[in-house]
Design an enzyme around this catalytic site. Structure first.
Site, PDB file in Angstrom:
ATOM      1  N   HIS A   1      -5.428  -3.473  -2.624  1.00  0.00           N
ATOM      2  CA  HIS A   1      -4.997  -2.676  -3.777  1.00  0.00           C
ATOM      3  C   HIS A   1      -4.794  -3.517  -5.030  1.00  0.00           C
ATOM      4  O   HIS A   1      -4.156  -3.071  -5.978  1.00  0.00           O
ATOM      5  CB  HIS A   1      -3.708  -1.927  -3.433  1.00  0.00           C
ATOM      6  CG  HIS A   1      -3.854  -1.017  -2.257  1.00  0.00           C
ATOM      7  ND1 HIS A   1      -4.438   0.232  -2.337  1.00  0.00           N
ATOM      8  CD2 HIS A   1      -3.538  -1.202  -0.946  1.00  0.00           C
ATOM      9  CE1 HIS A   1      -4.448   0.782  -1.140  1.00  0.00           C
ATOM     10  NE2 HIS A   1      -3.908  -0.062  -0.278  1.00  0.00           N
TER      11      HIS A   1
ATOM     12  N   LYS B   1     -12.078   0.530  -1.606  1.00  0.00           N
ATOM     13  CA  LYS B   1     -11.075   1.138  -2.488  1.00  0.00           C
ATOM     14  C   LYS B   1     -11.575   1.112  -3.929  1.00  0.00           C
ATOM     15  O   LYS B   1     -12.332   1.981  -4.309  1.00  0.00           O
ATOM     16  CB  LYS B   1      -9.741   0.460  -2.252  1.00  0.00           C
ATOM     17  CG  LYS B   1      -9.219   0.963  -0.897  1.00  0.00           C
ATOM     18  CD  LYS B   1      -8.011   0.352  -0.338  1.00  0.00           C
ATOM     19  CE  LYS B   1      -7.624   1.106   0.921  1.00  0.00           C
ATOM     20  NZ  LYS B   1      -7.011   0.292   1.943  1.00  0.00           N
TER      21      LYS B   1
ATOM     22  N   SER C   1       0.802  -1.222   0.000  1.00  0.00           N
ATOM     23  CA  SER C   1       0.000   0.000   0.000  1.00  0.00           C
ATOM     24  C   SER C   1       0.836   1.276   0.000  1.00  0.00           C
ATOM     25  O   SER C   1       0.327   2.341  -0.308  1.00  0.00           O
ATOM     26  CB  SER C   1      -0.957  -0.001   1.190  1.00  0.00           C
ATOM     27  OG  SER C   1      -0.241  -0.142   2.398  1.00  0.00           O
TER      28      SER C   1
HETATM   29  C1  LIG Z   1      -6.930   0.141   3.279  1.00  0.00           C
HETATM   30  C2  LIG Z   1      -6.360  -1.148   3.636  1.00  0.00           C
HETATM   31  C3  LIG Z   1      -6.987  -1.977   4.563  1.00  0.00           C
HETATM   32  C4  LIG Z   1      -8.173  -1.528   5.366  1.00  0.00           C
HETATM   33  O1  LIG Z   1      -9.307  -1.399   4.610  1.00  0.00           O
HETATM   34  P1  LIG Z   1     -10.526  -0.463   5.059  1.00  0.00           P
HETATM   35  O2  LIG Z   1     -11.650  -1.021   4.287  1.00  0.00           O
HETATM   36  O3  LIG Z   1     -10.162   0.925   4.672  1.00  0.00           O
HETATM   37  O4  LIG Z   1     -10.685  -0.608   6.532  1.00  0.00           O
HETATM   38  C5  LIG Z   1      -6.450  -3.231   4.765  1.00  0.00           C
HETATM   39  N1  LIG Z   1      -5.349  -3.633   4.110  1.00  0.00           N
HETATM   40  C6  LIG Z   1      -4.704  -2.853   3.223  1.00  0.00           C
HETATM   41  C7  LIG Z   1      -3.486  -3.367   2.536  1.00  0.00           C
HETATM   42  C8  LIG Z   1      -5.189  -1.588   2.963  1.00  0.00           C
HETATM   43  O5  LIG Z   1      -4.536  -0.792   2.124  1.00  0.00           O
END
Ligand SMILES: *Cc1c(COP(=O)(O)O)cnc(C)c1O
Length: 402
Positions: A219, A250, A191
């Site tokens: 991602h 996302k 990330s």
């Molecule tokens: C954003 C993210 C999360 C958490 O997800 P949310 O739905 O925002 O709580 C978990 N793992 C990774 C790698 C992320 O980038």
């Protein structure tokens, strides 16, 4: 507690943070928590009355505001109302939740899936439910905080292997006693750096050492693979990941998290993971929006192609300007600045020129590796990306980064 008089460890911690935040604000270098007043289709936003290009969003396929997704959310809102009034196990399950989980399972070519109300909570509860005292968890050094927290909460032996370093992973797998349960866990796309886990090698090692494998696809869903199905499709590997975790916040313009996998695994999580049993179900509109999004991804493959073209243009343009974009191969593009000060300076200039980008500084990344963490999406147009590269290149030269 009178905070102005208190002087214990807690009060000092609060004071130290407040001083850091206020210091940045005084120098006009505080960029966090800025309210966006309008979302203009994914590629642009309105901030403080200014129309800005959005380069900090995780909406990789530009699905926010998609008419089909918005219509699905509205219909669910009308039909079921705004909340669920309960946990899934008792009064909170709607037919919508079951349909969403079936849609996710189909999308991931898995037997079944279970959803939770955030990706963060998904990692926390799934890792700590599966693993416990005496088990071993092996986690990539750059894994997301929610994975780290899940590992710590589990009480298992927690070992971190060097980032994407298969020799180091093998060394640690060898250190684990043969008869303990082992879980290897990593982000599919990291990330902060945008690089991709060496899944084929991880799979080989998991088989060799009899370890479970969990991938966090926050991602990679809608980003990797010809049809956006993620890391297994990217490597053409079929069903090799035991615990396929992802978020609905996302690429998917909703909120929530999921795990897909074998039917028995999902049944176990439904009856043992505490975030499922003790926390209210996803709101109907969000569940419906998420479900429609998976269908839109499959119906509109041009979005994947455009994301890839935009990613190539952005990375290549920044590299040609002289920036170090580390090992990224995806829409997450680190623009390395070095010191925190340089990252703040580049952000300030970029924002003055109407680019909404944000810095990531220590301790979120190691000292000296402060950066902009820029992202592109399928919603951007080539001329907008060219403008962004131009702004960053001019500012980067002025500040002495390139
Ligand atoms: C954003 C993210 C999360 C958490 O997800 P949310 O739905 O925002 O709580 C978990 N793992 C990774 C790698 C992320 O980038």
């Amino acid at each position: 507690m009178d905070l102005s008089k208190a002087n214990d460890a807690v009060a000092r911690r609060i004071q130290a943070m407040v001083e850091r935040v206020n210091g940045l604000k005084e120098h006009d270098l505080y960029f966090y928590n800025q309210p966006i007043t309008e979302m203009r289709g994914g590629a642009r936003v309105l901030v403080k009355g200014r129309d800005m290009g959005m380069y900090a969003s995780y909406g990789y396929l530009g699905l926010l505001g998609h008419p089909r997704i918005t219509a699905a959310a509205k219909a669910a809102l009308e039909k079921y109302g705004t909340g669920t009034h309960g946990v899934r196990t008792l009064a909170g399950t709607l037919d919508l939740h079951n349909e969403l989980e079936q849609t996710i399972a189909d999308f991931k070519h898995a037997e079944a899936a279970v959803t939770y109300t955030s990706g963060y909570v998904t990692n926390l509860t799934v890792v700590s439910t599966l693993m416990g005292r005496g088990d071993w968890v092996l986690s990539d050094k750059l894994n997301h905080a929610s994975i780290v927290d899940g590992c710590l909460m589990s009480g298992a032996m927690f070992r971190r292997f060097k980032h994407n370093d298969m020799a180091d992973l093998e060394k640690r797998l060898k250190q684990a006693p043969a008869d303990v349960s082992k879980l290897v866990i990593a982000d599919a796309v990291f990330s902060m750096d945008g690089d991709i886990i060496d899944l084929p090698s991880v799979v080989d090692l998991c088989r060799k050492y009899n370890a479970w494998l969990m991938m966090d696809e926050a991602h990679s869903v809608g980003v990797l693979g010809a049809t956006g199905r993620g890391i297994e499709e990217h490597f053409g590997l079929g069903d090799v990941v035991d615990i396929k975790m992802g978020t609905l916040s996302k690429t998917i313009p909703s909120v929530g998290g999921y795990v897909a996998g074998k039917k028995d695994l999902i049944t176990y999580l439904r009856h043992a993971s505490r975030a499922y049993i003790f926390s209210a179900a996803l709101p109907p509109a969000q569940a419906a929006a998420a479900m429609e999004s998976f269908k839109v991804i499959l119906d509109e493959p041009w979005r994947m192609e455009k994301l890839q073209a935009n990613t190539d243009q952005f990375i290549n343009g920044l590299k040609e300007a002289g920036f170090d974009t580390m090992l990224t191969e995806t829409a997450i593009v680190p623009v390395l600045c070095g010191s925190d000060e340089r990252a703040f300076a580049l952000t300030r200039t970029a924002q003055e020129k109407d680019l909404f980008v944000l810095p990531v500084v220590s301790p979120a990344v190691p000292e000296g590796l402060a950066r902009l963490r820029a992202t592109v999406t399928a919603a951007h147009e080539p001329d907008e990306i060219a403008y962004a590269i131009d702004v960053l290149a001019k500012a980067g030269k002025e500040i002495g980064i390139i």
